[in-house]
Write an enzyme that holds these catalytic residues in place. Structure first.
Site, mmCIF file in Angstrom:
data_model
loop_
_atom_site.group_PDB
_atom_site.id
_atom_site.type_symbol
_atom_site.label_atom_id
_atom_site.label_comp_id
_atom_site.label_asym_id
_atom_site.label_seq_id
_atom_site.Cartn_x
_atom_site.Cartn_y
_atom_site.Cartn_z
ATOM 1 C CG ASP A 97 -1.538 71.172 30.399
ATOM 2 O OD1 ASP A 97 -1.272 70.425 29.436
ATOM 3 O OD2 ASP A 97 -2.705 71.515 30.671
ATOM 4 C CD GLU A 163 -5.769 67.098 28.056
ATOM 5 O OE1 GLU A 163 -6.736 66.364 27.786
ATOM 6 O OE2 GLU A 163 -5.332 67.235 29.222
#
Length: 443
Positions: A97, A163
């Site tokens: 991400d 994350e």
């Protein structure tokens, strides 16, 4: 040298140069393809990223496994089995991400992964944080496989979600799963930061978040009257106290006494007060409540208990009608009561190995650092597994989460060579008696 000999020499050199250029073009193309997948929050296209990673794993004959601890948030786990799988394994972690973008503030579209041919910079969200690292792992393995290298230790690669929003549905669940326990991980590599200088940065710990909200209360009253202990007055006293503490920490950094990651950082991120009206706020009414939010980051070498006392007694004392709560609070101590960090002295052979491997790849190293923010590495350190933060980006401005994030193509390619050296060293390491490595001289 005869004319024919010179001609042959030039022909061979041109052939090698052409072959190298074609190979580099393919490497860069794969990086661009990964960057072009929009995995920005709040709606990251995780499945498209997962499909791409799995396709790369197949091209490298790596085992792959898709795990969803939370639905629609796939974690991709790859495996290169070592000749002695009983030895503790190596885990190469990265996240798929990226943070949101404001496209109109970029000079290049953030998901085009365009290469500026004047300077060789690859502009894209995730070019530094941290799609570069995930693909560099794979490209380093590609080079090792092409060279017929066989790892002694098993190498795992994890591509995790979330994350950028805390890692709770990604690395945290992964690190606390039976799957992770069964992997017998001996060392984790995770992300670091770019270095504007000509050396690489290695991180042995990171600051832990303490997201704090302070609330002040007081009697509402007419905007013209001077009351004692109003909500706004008390909150402003707290903000000034916080400001002085922040300045003391920043002064140590400015004076060169401490690095940024070694001090407590405090930044006010919101201020909420006032009585709304159709045209803004009521101007002749003093509010009965006022809130302020602070992003606090605490290094594992700091006295967290002392900071907590400061918050309760000085920043939000009950005597001033104040309360506080933590939106997130991570202890700097592990289950064993010790600070959560990875040793970087002789007690940790992995640290020596990574330093030697970087130097062998003709790289320079700065002094060990504490990462100033938070990464997924903390979840592995909490398990007692050593984790090193490292992103091979020298001579590069720090642009994570910034507009016009980029990584130069030559730095990207050089980073692959560095990882190739690291993985060869890690995967061949056998710790002997007294921590000595019998294979060290052979590498």
């Amino acid at each position: 040298m005869s004319f024919n000999g010179l001609f042959y020499f030039i022909a061979v050199a041109l052939l090698l140069l052409t072959t190298s250029t074609i190979a580099n073009d393919s490497i860069l193309s794969r990086f661009q393809q990964y960057l072009q997948i929009d995995t920005a929050h709040p709606s990251p296209n995780y499945h498209k990223a997962a499909d791409f990673i799995i396709s790369q794993a197949k091209s490298l004959s790596l085992e792959s496994r898709t795990i969803e601890f939370v639905k629609n948030k796939p974690l991709i786990l790859l495996k290169w089995t070592g000749k002695n799988p009983d030895l503790p394994s190596i885990l190469l972690n990265s996240h798929t991400d990226v943070v949101p973008v404001e496209p109109h503030k970029w000079s290049h579209p953030p998901f085009d992964a365009a290469i500026d041919h004047e300077n060789g910079n690859i502009y894209a969200r995730g070019s530094q944080d941290m799609k570069c690292v995930g693909l560099q792992y794979l490209e380093a393995i590609r080079k090792l496989k092409d060279a017929k290298f066989e790892p002694l230790r098993t190498i795992y690669l994890s591509f995790v979600p979330d994350e950028e929003i805390g890692g709770h549905d990604g690395a945290e669940k992964f690190a606390n799963s039976e799957i992770f326990d069964e992997m017998n991980v001996g060392i984790v590599l995770d992300e670091g930061l770019a270095s504007p200088e000509d050396y690489y940065r290695l991180f042995y710990a990171e600051r832990c978040p303490m997201w704090l909200v302070i609330k002040a209360t007081g009697a509402p009253g007419h905007g013209a009257k001077l009351y004692d202990n109003t909500a706004m007055e008390n909150l402003l006293k707290s903000i000034e106290s916080v400001r002085r503490f922040r300045a003391s920490q920043l002064d140590m950094v400015k004076a060169g006494l401490k690095e940024e990651g070694e001090v407590v950082s405090v930044n006010m991120v919101f201020l909420k007060a006032g009585t709304p009206s159709p045209t803004g706020f009521v101007m002749n009414l003093q509010p009965s409540e006022a809130h302020a939010g602070f992003d606090i980051r605490v290094p594992p070498i700091a006295d967290q208990a002392s900071l907590e006392r400061r918050i309760a007694e000085e920043w939000a004392p009950a005597s001033r009608n104040m309360t506080f709560e933590y939106k997130q609070k991570v202890s700097v101590y592990g289950a064993n009561g010790k600070p959560i960090l990875t040793a970087y002295d002789s007690s940790n052979p992995w640290w020596s190995l990574i330093e030697e491997a970087i130097v062998k790849a003709k790289g320079k190293i700065g002094k060990p650092e504490i990462f100033p923010a938070s990464t997924d590495a903390r979840y592995f350190r909490m398990k007692g597994v050593p984790a090193i933060g490292f992103s091979p980006m020298a001579n590069t401005p720090i642009l994570l989460h910034d507009h016009n994030e980029f990584l130069n193509k030559e730095e990207y390619l050089k980073g692959i060579e560095v990882y190739e050296s690291i993985l060869k060293s890690f995967a061949s390491f056998v710790e002997g008696k007294n921590g000595k490595d019998p294979l060290r001289d052979e590498l």
